[in-house]
Design a protein around this motif. Sequence first.
Motif, PDB file in Angstrom:
ATOM      1  N   VAL A  37       1.818 -48.704  -4.159  1.00  0.00           N
ATOM      2  CA  VAL A  37       2.212 -49.014  -2.783  1.00  0.00           C
ATOM      3  C   VAL A  37       2.878 -47.776  -2.163  1.00  0.00           C
ATOM      4  N   ASP A  38       2.550 -47.520  -0.914  1.00  0.00           N
ATOM      5  CA  ASP A  38       3.197 -46.428  -0.186  1.00  0.00           C
ATOM      6  C   ASP A  38       4.599 -46.917   0.213  1.00  0.00           C
ATOM      7  N   PHE A  39       5.532 -46.785  -0.721  1.00  0.00           N
ATOM      8  CA  PHE A  39       6.859 -47.396  -0.601  1.00  0.00           C
ATOM      9  C   PHE A  39       7.542 -47.029   0.719  1.00  0.00           C
ATOM     10  N   GLU A  40       7.570 -45.742   1.056  1.00  0.00           N
ATOM     11  CA  GLU A  40       8.344 -45.275   2.222  1.00  0.00           C
ATOM     12  C   GLU A  40       7.886 -45.959   3.516  1.00  0.00           C
ATOM     13  N   LYS A  41       6.574 -46.150   3.652  1.00  0.00           N
ATOM     14  CA  LYS A  41       6.055 -46.751   4.898  1.00  0.00           C
ATOM     15  C   LYS A  41       6.100 -48.282   4.804  1.00  0.00           C
ATOM     16  N   VAL A  42       5.756 -48.812   3.642  1.00  0.00           N
ATOM     17  CA  VAL A  42       5.656 -50.277   3.513  1.00  0.00           C
ATOM     18  C   VAL A  42       7.036 -50.930   3.600  1.00  0.00           C
ATOM     19  N   LYS A  43       8.063 -50.220   3.189  1.00  0.00           N
ATOM     20  CA  LYS A  43       9.408 -50.824   3.232  1.00  0.00           C
ATOM     21  C   LYS A  43       9.847 -51.128   4.675  1.00  0.00           C
ATOM     22  N   ASP A  44       9.220 -50.480   5.646  1.00  0.00           N
ATOM     23  CA  ASP A  44       9.556 -50.760   7.045  1.00  0.00           C
ATOM     24  C   ASP A  44       8.872 -52.017   7.578  1.00  0.00           C
ATOM     25  N   VAL A  45       7.954 -52.566   6.790  1.00  0.00           N
ATOM     26  CA  VAL A  45       7.192 -53.740   7.235  1.00  0.00           C
ATOM     27  C   VAL A  45       7.560 -54.982   6.409  1.00  0.00           C
ATOM     28  N   ALA A  46       7.779 -54.767   5.106  1.00  0.00           N
ATOM     29  CA  ALA A  46       8.014 -55.889   4.181  1.00  0.00           C
ATOM     30  C   ALA A  46       9.438 -56.432   4.320  1.00  0.00           C
ATOM     31  N   SER A  47       9.655 -57.648   3.763  1.00  0.00           N
ATOM     32  CA  SER A  47      11.024 -58.186   3.735  1.00  0.00           C
ATOM     33  C   SER A  47      11.701 -57.839   2.412  1.00  0.00           C
ATOM     34  N   TRP A  48      10.894 -57.842   1.325  1.00  0.00           N
ATOM     35  CA  TRP A  48      11.387 -57.487  -0.009  1.00  0.00           C
ATOM     36  C   TRP A  48      10.349 -56.577  -0.646  1.00  0.00           C
ATOM     37  N   ILE A  49      10.804 -55.647  -1.479  1.00  0.00           N
ATOM     38  CA  ILE A  49       9.853 -54.740  -2.125  1.00  0.00           C
ATOM     39  C   ILE A  49      10.413 -54.260  -3.471  1.00  0.00           C
ATOM     40  N   THR A  50       9.533 -54.076  -4.440  1.00  0.00           N
ATOM     41  CA  THR A  50       9.978 -53.496  -5.728  1.00  0.00           C
ATOM     42  C   THR A  50       9.792 -51.977  -5.663  1.00  0.00           C
ATOM     43  N   PRO A  51      10.778 -51.223  -6.164  1.00  0.00           N
ATOM     44  CA  PRO A  51      10.618 -49.766  -6.220  1.00  0.00           C
ATOM     45  C   PRO A  51       9.856 -49.351  -7.478  1.00  0.00           C
ATOM     46  N   VAL A  52       9.379 -48.130  -7.493  1.00  0.00           N
ATOM     47  CA  VAL A  52       8.801 -47.528  -8.709  1.00  0.00           C
ATOM     48  C   VAL A  52       9.423 -46.154  -8.865  1.00  0.00           C
ATOM     49  N   PRO A  53      10.132 -45.848  -9.928  1.00  0.00           N
ATOM     50  CA  PRO A  53      10.433 -46.746 -11.051  1.00  0.00           C
ATOM     51  C   PRO A  53      11.576 -47.715 -10.702  1.00  0.00           C
ATOM     52  N   GLY A  54      11.904 -48.586 -11.661  1.00  0.00           N
ATOM     53  CA  GLY A  54      13.042 -49.491 -11.497  1.00  0.00           C
ATOM     54  C   GLY A  54      12.645 -50.854 -10.955  1.00  0.00           C
ATOM     55  N   GLY A  55      11.333 -51.117 -10.864  1.00  0.00           N
ATOM     56  CA  GLY A  55      10.880 -52.414 -10.381  1.00  0.00           C
ATOM     57  C   GLY A  55      10.335 -53.257 -11.517  1.00  0.00           C
ATOM     58  N   VAL A  56       9.010 -53.305 -11.592  1.00  0.00           N
ATOM     59  CA  VAL A  56       8.348 -54.181 -12.569  1.00  0.00           C
ATOM     60  C   VAL A  56       8.477 -53.650 -14.012  1.00  0.00           C
ATOM     61  N   GLY A  57       8.450 -52.334 -14.164  1.00  0.00           N
ATOM     62  CA  GLY A  57       8.435 -51.720 -15.504  1.00  0.00           C
ATOM     63  C   GLY A  57       9.470 -52.272 -16.474  1.00  0.00           C
ATOM     64  N   PRO A  58      10.777 -52.246 -16.126  1.00  0.00           N
ATOM     65  CA  PRO A  58      11.797 -52.715 -17.075  1.00  0.00           C
ATOM     66  C   PRO A  58      11.643 -54.189 -17.439  1.00  0.00           C
ATOM     67  N   LEU A  59      11.026 -54.969 -16.542  1.00  0.00           N
ATOM     68  CA  LEU A  59      10.869 -56.404 -16.815  1.00  0.00           C
ATOM     69  C   LEU A  59       9.806 -56.661 -17.877  1.00  0.00           C
ATOM     70  N   THR A  60       8.802 -55.776 -17.930  1.00  0.00           N
ATOM     71  CA  THR A  60       7.727 -55.963 -18.904  1.00  0.00           C
ATOM     72  C   THR A  60       8.293 -55.924 -20.326  1.00  0.00           C
ATOM     73  N   VAL A  61       9.101 -54.924 -20.618  1.00  0.00           N
ATOM     74  CA  VAL A  61       9.690 -54.805 -21.958  1.00  0.00           C
ATOM     75  C   VAL A  61      10.635 -55.982 -22.227  1.00  0.00           C
ATOM     76  N   THR A  62      11.339 -56.402 -21.176  1.00  0.00           N
ATOM     77  CA  THR A  62      12.288 -57.515 -21.325  1.00  0.00           C
ATOM     78  C   THR A  62      11.567 -58.802 -21.736  1.00  0.00           C
ATOM     79  N   MET A  63      10.420 -59.069 -21.123  1.00  0.00           N
ATOM     80  CA  MET A  63       9.715 -60.300 -21.459  1.00  0.00           C
ATOM     81  C   MET A  63       9.077 -60.220 -22.837  1.00  0.00           C
ATOM     82  N   LEU A  64       8.834 -58.991 -23.307  1.00  0.00           N
ATOM     83  CA  LEU A  64       8.358 -58.814 -24.679  1.00  0.00           C
ATOM     84  C   LEU A  64       9.456 -59.265 -25.665  1.00  0.00           C
ATOM     85  N   LEU A  65      10.713 -58.947 -25.334  1.00  0.00           N
ATOM     86  CA  LEU A  65      11.829 -59.387 -26.181  1.00  0.00           C
ATOM     87  C   LEU A  65      11.910 -60.910 -26.163  1.00  0.00           C
ATOM     88  N   ASN A  66      11.773 -61.465 -24.977  1.00  0.00           N
ATOM     89  CA  ASN A  66      11.802 -62.919 -24.819  1.00  0.00           C
ATOM     90  C   ASN A  66      10.728 -63.572 -25.697  1.00  0.00           C
TER      91      ASN A  66
END
Length: 302
Positions: A260-289
Motif C-alpha cells: 500500500v502507498d502508505f503516505e497517500k492512502v493514510k489521507d483517505v483511510a480511517s485506519w491503516i497498518t504501517p509496514v513495518p510494525g503492522g501485520v508482521g509481528p502478529l504473524t509470529v505471535t499467532m504462531l506462538l498461540n
Amino acid sequence: MSAKILDGKGTAQAIRAEIKEDVDKFIAETGVQPTLAVVLVGEDPASQVYVRNKETACVKAGMRSLMYRLPATTTNEELVALIEKLNRDETVHGILVQLPLPKGLDEKRILDLIDPHKDVDAFHPENVGLISQGRPRFLPCTPYGIQQLLVRYQIETAGKRVVVIGRSDIVGKPMAALMIQKGLGGDATVTVCHSRTVNLAQVAREADILIAAIGKPEFVTADMVKPGAVVVDVGMNRVERELVNEQGNLEKVSKLVGDVDFEKVKDVASWITPVPGGVGPLTVTMLLNNTLKAARLLVKAR
Ligand code: NAP
C-alpha cells in the motif's frame, strides 16, 4: 483526513504477554513445555531472519524451540525422514517448515506429511478443510493475526464489505475464509481479487475493509480506497530507494515497504497498518498461540 494507526507491534506485544502467562500456567499444571520444531533448508537470507525471529519469540514466551538447519543439498527423502521423526516425537508439539524450500524439494509432499495435530501453520488439507467448515483446529498465522488486530481495535466486520487482494494459500484464501465465518471478527461479505480481476481499482473502492496481500510495492494507491475505509497491508517488499545523506549526497538505501502507498492512502483511510510494525509481528505471535494450542491438544489426547 489522516488515518489512525493499527499498531500491530503493540498489539502483538500485548498478546505475547497473555500467551506467556498461559504458557507458565500450562507448564505448572502439566509439567510439559510447549515445543516448536522449526525446519530451515538452505541459506535464503530472508528465511534465516524469519526463523531467528520465531526462535527468539518462542523462547521469550517460555516455550522450547528446536532448530533444524539443513543444507540446500538436502534430498526429499532426508526431509521426509526428519518430518516423520518429529511427528513421532511426543515432546514436539508444533512443526514448522520454513518456506520457500529450495528448488528440487517437493513442498506439497513435505507439508502434507506434517501431522495435522502439529501443523501450527494450518497448511495441511485437513486443517484447511476444518477452517472452511467453521470448526478450526488451528488458524493460519497471518490471517489470524489480522483478525485479532481488527477485533482488538473493535473494528466491526459483521455486514461489512471486505475486499482481499491476493489469493495465495498462505494469506489471501484463508483471510477470506476467516472473514466469512460466523461470529466475532467474521460475518463479512468478502470479495477476493487477483491478477485476473477486471476493474480491480473499482472493486477495491467498494471495500469497507481493504486487505492487500499482493507482494507488489505500493500497489494500492489512494484512488483505490474508499474514504474512511480500513486498510490492512500484508505486503513486505524490499526496495532500493535513493535518499539524500547527511553529506548532501544521494545514497541508495534498502527499505521495507508494503503493498500500500502508505503516505497517500493514510489521507483517505480511517485506519491503516504501517509496514513495518503492522501485520508482521502478529504473524509470529499467532504462531506462538498455535504452538500452545497444539501442546494443549496433544496433552489432552494422551
Ligand atoms: P503470493 O503467493 O505471491 O500471492 C500474491 C497474490 O497477489 C496472488 O494471488 C496474485 O494473483 C496476486 N497479484 C499479484 N499481482 C497482482 C496484480 N497486479 N493485481 C492483482 N493481484 C495480483 O504472495 P503471498 O505469499 O500471499 O504474500 C503477499 C505479500 O504478503 C508478500 O509481500 C509477502 O512478503 C507478504 N507476506 C507478509 C506476511 C507477514 O507476516 N506480514 C506473511 C505472508 C506474506 P494470481 O493468483 O492471479 O497470481
